[in-house]
Motif scaffolding. Sequence first.
Motif, PDB file in Angstrom:
ATOM      1  N   SER A  22       5.245   0.089  12.893  1.00 22.59           N
ATOM      2  CA  SER A  22       4.100  -0.256  12.118  1.00 22.59           C
ATOM      3  C   SER A  22       4.102  -2.050  12.003  1.00 22.59           C
ATOM      4  O   SER A  22       5.074  -2.316  11.953  1.00 22.59           O
ATOM      5  CB  SER A  22       4.385   0.118  10.739  1.00 22.59           C
TER       6      SER A  22
ATOM      7  N   VAL B 136      -2.462  -0.150   9.311  1.00 19.87           N
ATOM      8  CA  VAL B 136      -3.110   0.285   8.257  1.00 19.87           C
ATOM      9  C   VAL B 136      -4.067  -0.681   7.815  1.00 19.87           C
ATOM     10  O   VAL B 136      -3.539  -1.814   7.400  1.00 19.87           O
ATOM     11  CB  VAL B 136      -2.289   0.507   7.080  1.00 19.87           C
TER      12      VAL B 136
ATOM     13  N   TYR C 139       0.839  -1.247   0.247  1.00 16.19           N
ATOM     14  CA  TYR C 139      -0.062   0.073   0.029  1.00 16.19           C
ATOM     15  C   TYR C 139       1.006   1.390   0.085  1.00 16.19           C
ATOM     16  O   TYR C 139       0.531   2.441   0.128  1.00 16.19           O
ATOM     17  CB  TYR C 139      -0.852   0.177   1.353  1.00 16.19           C
TER      18      TYR C 139
ATOM     19  N   GLY D 102       5.878   9.286   6.222  1.00 16.91           N
ATOM     20  CA  GLY D 102       4.681   9.215   6.733  1.00 16.91           C
ATOM     21  C   GLY D 102       4.602   9.484   8.350  1.00 16.91           C
ATOM     22  O   GLY D 102       5.549   9.667   8.831  1.00 16.91           O
TER      23      GLY D 102
ATOM     24  N   ILE E 158      -5.141   2.919  11.245  1.00 17.97           N
ATOM     25  CA  ILE E 158      -4.994   4.169  10.197  1.00 17.97           C
ATOM     26  C   ILE E 158      -5.941   3.631   9.020  1.00 17.97           C
ATOM     27  O   ILE E 158      -5.579   2.677   8.494  1.00 17.97           O
ATOM     28  CB  ILE E 158      -3.546   4.317   9.827  1.00 17.97           C
TER      29      ILE E 158
ATOM     30  N   ASN F  26       1.007   0.906  14.813  1.00 17.25           N
ATOM     31  CA  ASN F  26       0.442   1.317  13.621  1.00 17.25           C
ATOM     32  C   ASN F  26      -0.018   0.298  12.685  1.00 17.25           C
ATOM     33  O   ASN F  26       0.746  -0.389  12.249  1.00 17.25           O
ATOM     34  CB  ASN F  26       1.383   2.486  12.601  1.00 17.25           C
TER      35      ASN F  26
ATOM     36  N   THR G 242       8.826   3.565  12.640  1.00 17.42           N
ATOM     37  CA  THR G 242       9.682   2.705  12.135  1.00 17.42           C
ATOM     38  C   THR G 242       8.852   1.338  11.992  1.00 17.42           C
ATOM     39  O   THR G 242       7.944   1.181  12.423  1.00 17.42           O
ATOM     40  CB  THR G 242      10.814   2.415  13.161  1.00 17.42           C
ATOM     41  N   ASN G 243       9.460   0.401  11.024  1.00 16.80           N
ATOM     42  CA  ASN G 243       9.209  -0.896  11.078  1.00 16.80           C
ATOM     43  C   ASN G 243       9.657  -1.807  12.209  1.00 16.80           C
ATOM     44  O   ASN G 243       9.255  -2.856  12.132  1.00 16.80           O
ATOM     45  CB  ASN G 243       9.223  -1.448   9.672  1.00 16.80           C
TER      46      ASN G 243
ATOM     47  N   GLY H  57      10.345   8.272   7.321  1.00 13.70           N
ATOM     48  CA  GLY H  57      11.088   7.686   5.931  1.00 13.70           C
ATOM     49  C   GLY H  57      10.148   7.266   5.129  1.00 13.70           C
ATOM     50  O   GLY H  57       8.889   7.722   5.319  1.00 13.70           O
ATOM     51  N   GLY H  58      10.358   6.335   4.064  1.00 13.11           N
ATOM     52  CA  GLY H  58      11.188   5.337   4.071  1.00 13.11           C
ATOM     53  C   GLY H  58      11.216   4.776   5.452  1.00 13.11           C
ATOM     54  O   GLY H  58      10.395   4.837   6.394  1.00 13.11           O
ATOM     55  N   GLU H  59      12.457   4.095   5.593  1.00 11.75           N
ATOM     56  CA  GLU H  59      12.769   3.484   7.108  1.00 11.75           C
ATOM     57  C   GLU H  59      13.766   3.893   7.668  1.00 11.75           C
ATOM     58  O   GLU H  59      14.797   4.157   7.100  1.00 11.75           O
ATOM     59  CB  GLU H  59      12.930   1.874   6.822  1.00 11.75           C
TER      60      GLU H  59
ATOM     61  N   LEU I  33      -2.126   7.085  -1.006  1.00 15.00           N
ATOM     62  CA  LEU I  33      -0.705   7.695  -1.300  1.00 15.00           C
ATOM     63  C   LEU I  33       0.159   6.370  -1.383  1.00 15.00           C
ATOM     64  O   LEU I  33       1.381   6.158  -1.344  1.00 15.00           O
ATOM     65  CB  LEU I  33      -0.157   8.080   0.123  1.00 15.00           C
ATOM     66  N   ASP I  34      -0.403   5.297  -2.095  1.00 14.54           N
ATOM     67  CA  ASP I  34       0.441   4.383  -2.734  1.00 14.54           C
ATOM     68  C   ASP I  34       0.867   4.434  -3.899  1.00 14.54           C
ATOM     69  O   ASP I  34       0.325   5.153  -4.763  1.00 14.54           O
ATOM     70  CB  ASP I  34      -0.606   3.052  -2.835  1.00 14.54           C
TER      71      ASP I  34
END
Length: 348
Positions: free
Chosen positions: A139, A180, A48, A348, A207, A178, A116-117, A88-90, A212-213
């Motif tokens: 996330s 989505v 996404y 984001g 979220i 987070n 962050t992831n 980011g990005g990450e 925004l994909d």
Amino acid sequence: MITPVGEPRLKRKASAAPAQGPLVDTFGRVHTDLRISVTDRCNFRCSYCMPVEDMKWLPREGILTYEEIERVARVLHGLGVTAVRLTGGEPLVRADLPVLVRKLSALGFEDVSLTTNGVGLPHLAGALVDAGLRRVNVSCDSLDRRRFASITRRDALDAVLAGMDAAEAAGLAPVKVNVVLMRGVNDDEVVDFAAFARATGRPVRFIEYMPLDAAHAWERPDVVPAHEIVDRIGAVFPLEPVGSRDDDPAPADRYRFADGHGEIGVIASVTDNFCGTCNRLRLTADGALRNCLFATQESSVRDLLRSGGSDADLEALCRQVVWNKAAGHGIDSPGFTPPERSMSQIGG
Ligand code: SAM
């Protein structure tokens, strides 16, 4: 405070920003929150957000140095910005991130946080906390390993969960999570995530999926409305609202579990936008200042800095970018077109 209606991208007639006073737009919204993207690169390829391949990365020399970011942040701090969030990005794939966190903390922001992831947290959480990081959002869009891999195109659920543990061990509790939610992709996990929030004490923030994909494949039916998320969770675990948007410009509407076991939040970016209280400004990795995720125009602080611009020039540019902000993101306007840059390229 305003509630955008009708033509949400409506702007007031172009005029010059005030040279003094708070960082304000023409609708009276005072800006105190800065999102800084430190890189457009990422070790995931969330469907996404990013394309599976052929991502065009920014050239390294085009990315702001930490010293340049610090300078922009210093000017914005002087204009009343109190909180910065790195993204980011990450963000954890950029080398030496604690160096930047230390520089930003030294400027005196009330809050320095990170989205962050999570994969880099076991390695970096301690150094980030030592440098002054206060809070982290991690996330995580599925608690099922295979589905996680299919959404992110990386088999990394265990690494992300280990990242959350590491953040807590380093003193960053509570870690916010987070999620989505996308219709038919992971919305069947909404109650599982609520149970996860209850079991771990980690507030989960749902979220709404936004246009925004990178593939521009977003369609309105893919969005799971925030009110539906609350209803579905509340039917299993009764919820009570916490505070109200009027008291808090943060985008999440928060709910606690009625039995006291934790909380969730919903971010209704699409179905019930919070543009009327938006206090946010964004700096992309290549130094573009944006007044909205969905802005179609941006201004380069990098070009200003690298052509010898003074702090006064920088201040004037920041003031004008904020001043030019539209009333709302306009997703529901008939002529809405998403920005050219995808979420990972904006931050984001
Ligand atoms: N890599 C970091 C991460 O995974 O959190 C930070 C960058 S990521 C772009 C920041 C947040 O944006 C993540 O929570 C991600 O899920 C969210 N995001 C990305 N694309 C989105 C979209 N199209 N709609 C809603 N949220 C999105």
